[in-house]
Design a protein around this motif. Structure first.
Motif, PDB file in Angstrom:
ATOM      1  N   ALA A   1       0.843  -1.208   0.000  1.00  0.00           N
ATOM      2  CA  ALA A   1       0.000   0.000   0.000  1.00  0.00           C
ATOM      3  C   ALA A   1       0.870   1.246   0.000  1.00  0.00           C
ATOM      4  N   LYS A   2       1.928   1.214   0.815  1.00  0.00           N
ATOM      5  CA  LYS A   2       2.785   2.405   0.935  1.00  0.00           C
ATOM      6  C   LYS A   2       3.596   2.654  -0.338  1.00  0.00           C
ATOM      7  N   THR A   3       4.082   1.563  -0.982  1.00  0.00           N
ATOM      8  CA  THR A   3       4.845   1.783  -2.221  1.00  0.00           C
ATOM      9  C   THR A   3       3.906   2.148  -3.366  1.00  0.00           C
ATOM     10  N   SER A   4       2.687   1.611  -3.352  1.00  0.00           N
ATOM     11  CA  SER A   4       1.738   1.909  -4.432  1.00  0.00           C
ATOM     12  C   SER A   4       1.310   3.363  -4.403  1.00  0.00           C
ATOM     13  N   HIS A   5       0.968   3.868  -3.232  1.00  0.00           N
ATOM     14  CA  HIS A   5       0.389   5.215  -3.223  1.00  0.00           C
ATOM     15  C   HIS A   5       1.393   6.269  -3.654  1.00  0.00           C
ATOM     16  N   LEU A   6       2.687   5.949  -3.529  1.00  0.00           N
ATOM     17  CA  LEU A   6       3.700   6.887  -4.032  1.00  0.00           C
ATOM     18  C   LEU A   6       4.033   6.577  -5.494  1.00  0.00           C
ATOM     19  N   GLY A   7       4.204   5.274  -5.800  1.00  0.00           N
ATOM     20  CA  GLY A   7       4.701   4.885  -7.120  1.00  0.00           C
ATOM     21  C   GLY A   7       3.710   5.084  -8.257  1.00  0.00           C
ATOM     22  N   ILE A   8       2.424   5.098  -7.956  1.00  0.00           N
ATOM     23  CA  ILE A   8       1.419   5.274  -9.015  1.00  0.00           C
ATOM     24  C   ILE A   8       1.448   6.716  -9.552  1.00  0.00           C
ATOM     25  N   LEU A   9       1.817   7.650  -8.700  1.00  0.00           N
ATOM     26  CA  LEU A   9       1.784   9.063  -9.091  1.00  0.00           C
ATOM     27  C   LEU A   9       3.124   9.490  -9.696  1.00  0.00           C
ATOM     28  N   PRO A  10       3.104  10.429 -10.644  1.00  0.00           N
ATOM     29  CA  PRO A  10       4.354  10.817 -11.328  1.00  0.00           C
ATOM     30  C   PRO A  10       5.429  11.316 -10.373  1.00  0.00           C
ATOM     31  N   GLN A  11       5.025  12.047  -9.317  1.00  0.00           N
ATOM     32  CA  GLN A  11       6.025  12.594  -8.381  1.00  0.00           C
ATOM     33  C   GLN A  11       6.777  11.478  -7.648  1.00  0.00           C
ATOM     34  N   GLY A  12       6.112  10.356  -7.413  1.00  0.00           N
ATOM     35  CA  GLY A  12       6.732   9.277  -6.647  1.00  0.00           C
ATOM     36  C   GLY A  12       7.323   8.182  -7.497  1.00  0.00           C
ATOM     37  N   SER A  13       6.957   8.151  -8.780  1.00  0.00           N
ATOM     38  CA  SER A  13       7.389   7.035  -9.629  1.00  0.00           C
ATOM     39  C   SER A  13       8.891   7.075  -9.913  1.00  0.00           C
ATOM     40  N   VAL A  14       9.501   8.265  -9.858  1.00  0.00           N
ATOM     41  CA  VAL A  14      10.923   8.428 -10.176  1.00  0.00           C
ATOM     42  C   VAL A  14      11.792   7.533  -9.288  1.00  0.00           C
ATOM     43  N   GLU A  15      11.454   7.448  -8.002  1.00  0.00           N
ATOM     44  CA  GLU A  15      12.289   6.696  -7.057  1.00  0.00           C
ATOM     45  C   GLU A  15      11.726   5.312  -6.740  1.00  0.00           C
ATOM     46  N   GLN A  16      10.763   4.841  -7.512  1.00  0.00           N
ATOM     47  CA  GLN A  16      10.051   3.626  -7.132  1.00  0.00           C
ATOM     48  C   GLN A  16      10.954   2.391  -7.072  1.00  0.00           C
ATOM     49  N   LYS A  17      11.884   2.262  -8.028  1.00  0.00           N
ATOM     50  CA  LYS A  17      12.737   1.055  -8.041  1.00  0.00           C
ATOM     51  C   LYS A  17      13.519   0.918  -6.742  1.00  0.00           C
ATOM     52  N   GLY A  18      14.206   1.972  -6.355  1.00  0.00           N
ATOM     53  CA  GLY A  18      15.005   1.934  -5.131  1.00  0.00           C
ATOM     54  C   GLY A  18      14.125   1.807  -3.902  1.00  0.00           C
ATOM     55  N   ARG A  19      12.990   2.503  -3.935  1.00  0.00           N
ATOM     56  CA  ARG A  19      12.062   2.489  -2.786  1.00  0.00           C
ATOM     57  C   ARG A  19      11.586   1.074  -2.482  1.00  0.00           C
ATOM     58  N   VAL A  20      11.148   0.384  -3.531  1.00  0.00           N
ATOM     59  CA  VAL A  20      10.603  -0.968  -3.359  1.00  0.00           C
ATOM     60  C   VAL A  20      11.675  -1.907  -2.807  1.00  0.00           C
ATOM     61  N   LYS A  21      12.867  -1.827  -3.367  1.00  0.00           N
ATOM     62  CA  LYS A  21      13.968  -2.691  -2.903  1.00  0.00           C
ATOM     63  C   LYS A  21      14.266  -2.444  -1.433  1.00  0.00           C
ATOM     64  N   LYS A  22      14.387  -1.177  -1.068  1.00  0.00           N
ATOM     65  CA  LYS A  22      14.779  -0.839   0.310  1.00  0.00           C
ATOM     66  C   LYS A  22      13.690  -1.212   1.305  1.00  0.00           C
ATOM     67  N   MET A  23      12.436  -0.960   0.942  1.00  0.00           N
ATOM     68  CA  MET A  23      11.345  -1.232   1.896  1.00  0.00           C
ATOM     69  C   MET A  23      11.124  -2.739   2.077  1.00  0.00           C
ATOM     70  N   VAL A  24      11.271  -3.501   0.989  1.00  0.00           N
ATOM     71  CA  VAL A  24      11.124  -4.965   1.104  1.00  0.00           C
ATOM     72  C   VAL A  24      12.288  -5.543   1.922  1.00  0.00           C
ATOM     73  N   ALA A  25      13.502  -5.025   1.701  1.00  0.00           N
ATOM     74  CA  ALA A  25      14.663  -5.498   2.475  1.00  0.00           C
ATOM     75  C   ALA A  25      14.452  -5.218   3.966  1.00  0.00           C
ATOM     76  N   GLN A  26      13.909  -4.040   4.283  1.00  0.00           N
ATOM     77  CA  GLN A  26      13.668  -3.698   5.694  1.00  0.00           C
ATOM     78  C   GLN A  26      12.566  -4.570   6.294  1.00  0.00           C
ATOM     79  N   MET A  27      11.539  -4.850   5.476  1.00  0.00           N
ATOM     80  CA  MET A  27      10.454  -5.736   5.942  1.00  0.00           C
ATOM     81  C   MET A  27      11.039  -7.102   6.328  1.00  0.00           C
ATOM     82  N   ASP A  28      11.922  -7.629   5.490  1.00  0.00           N
ATOM     83  CA  ASP A  28      12.548  -8.930   5.784  1.00  0.00           C
ATOM     84  C   ASP A  28      13.421  -8.838   7.029  1.00  0.00           C
ATOM     85  N   ALA A  29      14.181  -7.734   7.134  1.00  0.00           N
ATOM     86  CA  ALA A  29      15.095  -7.578   8.275  1.00  0.00           C
ATOM     87  C   ALA A  29      14.332  -7.498   9.597  1.00  0.00           C
ATOM     88  N   GLU A  30      13.107  -6.985   9.559  1.00  0.00           N
ATOM     89  CA  GLU A  30      12.303  -6.836  10.787  1.00  0.00           C
ATOM     90  C   GLU A  30      11.727  -8.173  11.260  1.00  0.00           C
TER      91      GLU A  30
END
Ligand code: FES
Length: 244
Positions: free
Chosen positions: A179-208
């Protein structure tokens, strides 16, 4: 009405914890679930006992802090947050079991309160837009298709309560992260950083210590804001694309 309550009592994360029996008397149908617990706590305080610790803030279904499992359902039997659940959903004489979220990544702080700061650390890992967007623009300066705007808005409705984790047999946080990556990545302002964002947030989810998603769908069914499983499909697609 009168209810028989079995409430989880646990002094700290180190304590083993156990259920204790209480009786809630003079409960009215109009009371919210938290108001019913307030009455139970008033009685406990008057009799010199420790009140039940539970989290709450807005009591309006906005903050997501009123997390507890009621008879096996995160937030109880209705599709709402616990603070928006009313006692008319229960019958006179009913027996209820009230527990905290159960997940390794959400350690119990006390009684029904769990530490959900793992979600904060996932957001800190990438749930933001770091490009400078300058001053607030005119609403029509960046045209966004209506369907994209609606989808981003529906994803942004996630209040981070953790019911998705509590309902999942794997204690996966995939719906929250999606939900958090979608609401940013769907919009043009957030799509620029989506690749790095998704990788980092999924890695943190696993680390937790959250588990993996096995597409059971209980997360979406339990979500008080109706966050769709489509978000997880989008997260998986974005994660794949982030490797190329
Ligand atoms: S207390 Fe804020 S959502 Fe329930």
């Amino acid at each position: 009405m009168k209810l028989n309550l079995n409430i989880w009592r646990q002094k700290s994360s180190k304590d083993k914890g156990h259920f204790e029996k209480y009786t809630a008397n003079d409960v009215t149908e109009e009371m919210s679930f938290l108001e019913m617990l307030d009455v139970v706590n008033e009685d406990l305080i008057l009799s010199g006992k420790e009140p039940v610790a539970f989290d709450h803030d807005c009591r309006e279904g906005i903050c997501g802090s009123c997390s507890m499992v009621i008879n096996g359902d995160p937030h109880g039997p209705e599709k709402s947050t616990t603070c928006q659940l009313h006692m008319r959903s229960f019958k006179d004489g009913e027996t209820l079991y009230i527990e905290p979220w159960r997940a390794k990544a959400f350690p119990v702080v006390r009684d029904l309160i769990v530490d959900r700061s793992a979600f904060d650390r996932i957001i800190t890992a990438g749930g933001y837009i770091s490009v400078s967007t300058g001053n607030a623009q005119d609403a029509n300066a960046t045209p966004i298709p209506k369907m994209d705007a609606d989808e981003a808005f529906m994803s942004a409705a996630c209040i981070g309560c953790g019911a998705c984790v509590a309902s999942c047999k794997n204690a996966s946080a995939s719906l929250f992260v999606a939900a958090k990556t979608s609401h940013l990545g769907i919009l043009p302002q957030g799509s620029v950083e989506q690749k790095g964002r998704v990788k980092k947030m999924v890695a943190q989810m696993d680390a937790e210590g959250f588990g993996a998603c096995t597409n059971t769908g209980s997360c979406s069914a339990a979500c008080p804001k109706g966050i769709s499983l489509d978000n997880i499909a989008r997260l998986n697609r974005d994660l794949l694309k982030s490797n190329f």
